[in-house]
Design an enzyme around this catalytic site. Structure first.
Site, mmCIF file in Angstrom:
data_model
loop_
_atom_site.group_PDB
_atom_site.id
_atom_site.type_symbol
_atom_site.label_atom_id
_atom_site.label_comp_id
_atom_site.label_asym_id
_atom_site.label_seq_id
_atom_site.Cartn_x
_atom_site.Cartn_y
_atom_site.Cartn_z
ATOM 1 N N HIS A 159 0.823 -1.223 0.000
ATOM 2 C CA HIS A 159 0.000 0.000 0.000
ATOM 3 C C HIS A 159 0.858 1.274 0.000
ATOM 4 C CE1 HIS A 159 -3.593 -2.327 0.435
ATOM 5 N NE2 HIS A 159 -3.228 -2.816 1.608
ATOM 6 N N ASP A 194 -2.649 -10.271 -2.919
ATOM 7 C CA ASP A 194 -3.250 -9.890 -1.638
ATOM 8 C C ASP A 194 -4.720 -9.529 -1.876
ATOM 9 O OD1 ASP A 194 -2.207 -8.696 1.267
ATOM 10 O OD2 ASP A 194 -3.963 -7.637 0.493
ATOM 11 N N HIS A 196 -6.333 -7.124 -0.846
ATOM 12 C CA HIS A 196 -6.513 -5.677 -1.002
ATOM 13 C C HIS A 196 -5.717 -5.179 -2.211
ATOM 14 C CE1 HIS A 196 -7.042 -6.492 3.393
ATOM 15 N NE2 HIS A 196 -8.183 -5.897 3.094
ATOM 16 N N ASP A 283 -4.538 -13.087 2.620
ATOM 17 C CA ASP A 283 -5.802 -12.659 3.220
ATOM 18 C C ASP A 283 -7.011 -12.856 2.299
ATOM 19 O OD1 ASP A 283 -4.685 -10.683 1.659
ATOM 20 O OD2 ASP A 283 -4.763 -9.115 3.195
#
Ligand SMILES: [Zn+2]
Length: 342
Positions: A159, A194, A196, A283
């Protein structure tokens, strides 16, 4: 597979995580890395102590003012009247509006920290630096001829933008690894699995055509980081067409995930990179605390098996994947799935 690991991560244990208005301990806890390291060791992988690669790899991705901020913020914050133990932002610049780099530390915190999920404690900088060294070390071993390596990075990195922390991340480890691989390879791809969106990685390479960025993730209509990760975000200028997003519906299971992955893998083949970085979040699992997608444990092995079929020198970089009894099983499945094919 060689697993690059450092104990320096454990002193980074952020306590100020604000979600839906409530402050609680961050989900990004040292126990994650202990579980992952244990899983790697128990499944026959070799733990290698992270070496120090100096400041150049991170300086090739992040701005000088951001690196200066991260390195000094905690000590400067402690000198403020009635300051908390951790640096946490409370004011932000407005997108698209005039913005002058602030002199005030509180202003700088708002400028460089995108949300309430990237607090800076006394040892955060040290942990982030060693996490980036792990990614660099893993890339260096691949340049020396290893078929694949796994950097057990904590804190994670995908991120983080060139000048902004957010979402538990400070230095973009996957981007640093990709840039390091560029020393030998004219083209490198980063595949982010991931759950996200890899918003920081997208931002860093947004205008570049030498690093193809691809991300499979929960659709931003329901999944953080909300503002990015749509399929129409494809890069700009030189980079137009070299950023590919594959947003997935809530609850997507392994088979549908693999359909999207097949499209991403074809785009990687078409790009003909010399090496690959996999931003390996775990995740997307069906029992991960985020519960956005529903990949099975066995599914992670199928995902990495598909990645292995690309036949590329590959650096795995640990991203998310949160505390649950499944976390170590998911890593073991991912590494096994790759090695079964490679
Ligand atoms: Zn994640």
């Amino acid at each position: 597979m060689k697993v690059i690991y450092s104990d320096h991560h454990q002193d980074h244990d952020p306590q100020q995580f604000i979600v839906r208005g409530r402050m609680k301990r961050s989900n990004e806890q040292p126990e994650r890395a202990f579980l992952l390291a244990g899983a790697a060791r128990d499944n026959g992988h070799t733990l290698v102590q992270t070496q120090d690669f100096g400041a150049a790899p991170r300086a090739a991705i992040h701005t000088p003012e951001y690196l200066r901020f991260l390195a000094t913020a905690w000590e400067r914050w402690q000198a403020l009247d009635d300051a908390s133990d951790e640096v946490t932002p409370n004011v932000h610049p407005f997108p698209g509006q005039p913005c002058t780099y602030p002199d005030s530390l509180v202003g700088q915190a708002g400028y460089h920290m995108g949300d309430m999920a990237c607090s800076i404690g006394q040892h955060t900088w040290n942990a982030a630096v060693w996490s980036a060294h792990a990614a660099t070390h893993a890339a260096a071993l691949v340049l020396e001829g290893e078929r694949a390596t796994y950097a057990l990075c904590r804190p994670p990195g995908h991120h983080a933008y060139a000048d902004r922390a957010n979402g538990f991340t400070y230095l973009n480890n996957a981007a640093i690894a990709a840039q390091y691989l560029r020393r030998q390879h004219p083209r490198v791809a980063i595949l982010d699995v991931d759950v996200h969106h890899g918003n920081g990685t997208q931002g860093i390479f947004w205008r570049r055509s030498d690093v193809l960025t691809l991300s499979l993730h929960g659709d931003p209509h329901f999944c953080t980081p909300f503002f990015t990760g749509h399929a129409h975000e494809r890069g700009e200028g030189e980079g137009l067409g070299y950023n590919l997003n594959y947003p997935l519906a809530r609850g997507t299971g392994t088979d549908d995930y693999l359909h999207a992955l097949a499209r991403a893998c074809q785009a990687i083949r078409d790009f003909q990179p010399g090496a690959l970085v996999v931003a390996l979040g775990l995740d997307a699992h069906e029992r991960d605390p985020y519960k956005a997608l529903a990949v099975s444990t066995e599914g992670f092995g199928r995902i990495t098996g598909e990645i292995a079929r690309l036949g590329l020198p590959t650096v795995f970089v640990q991203e998310g994947g949160y505390l649950s009894p499944d976390l170590p099983l998911n890593l073991a499945s991912a590494l096994r799935g790759f090695e079964a094919v490679a």
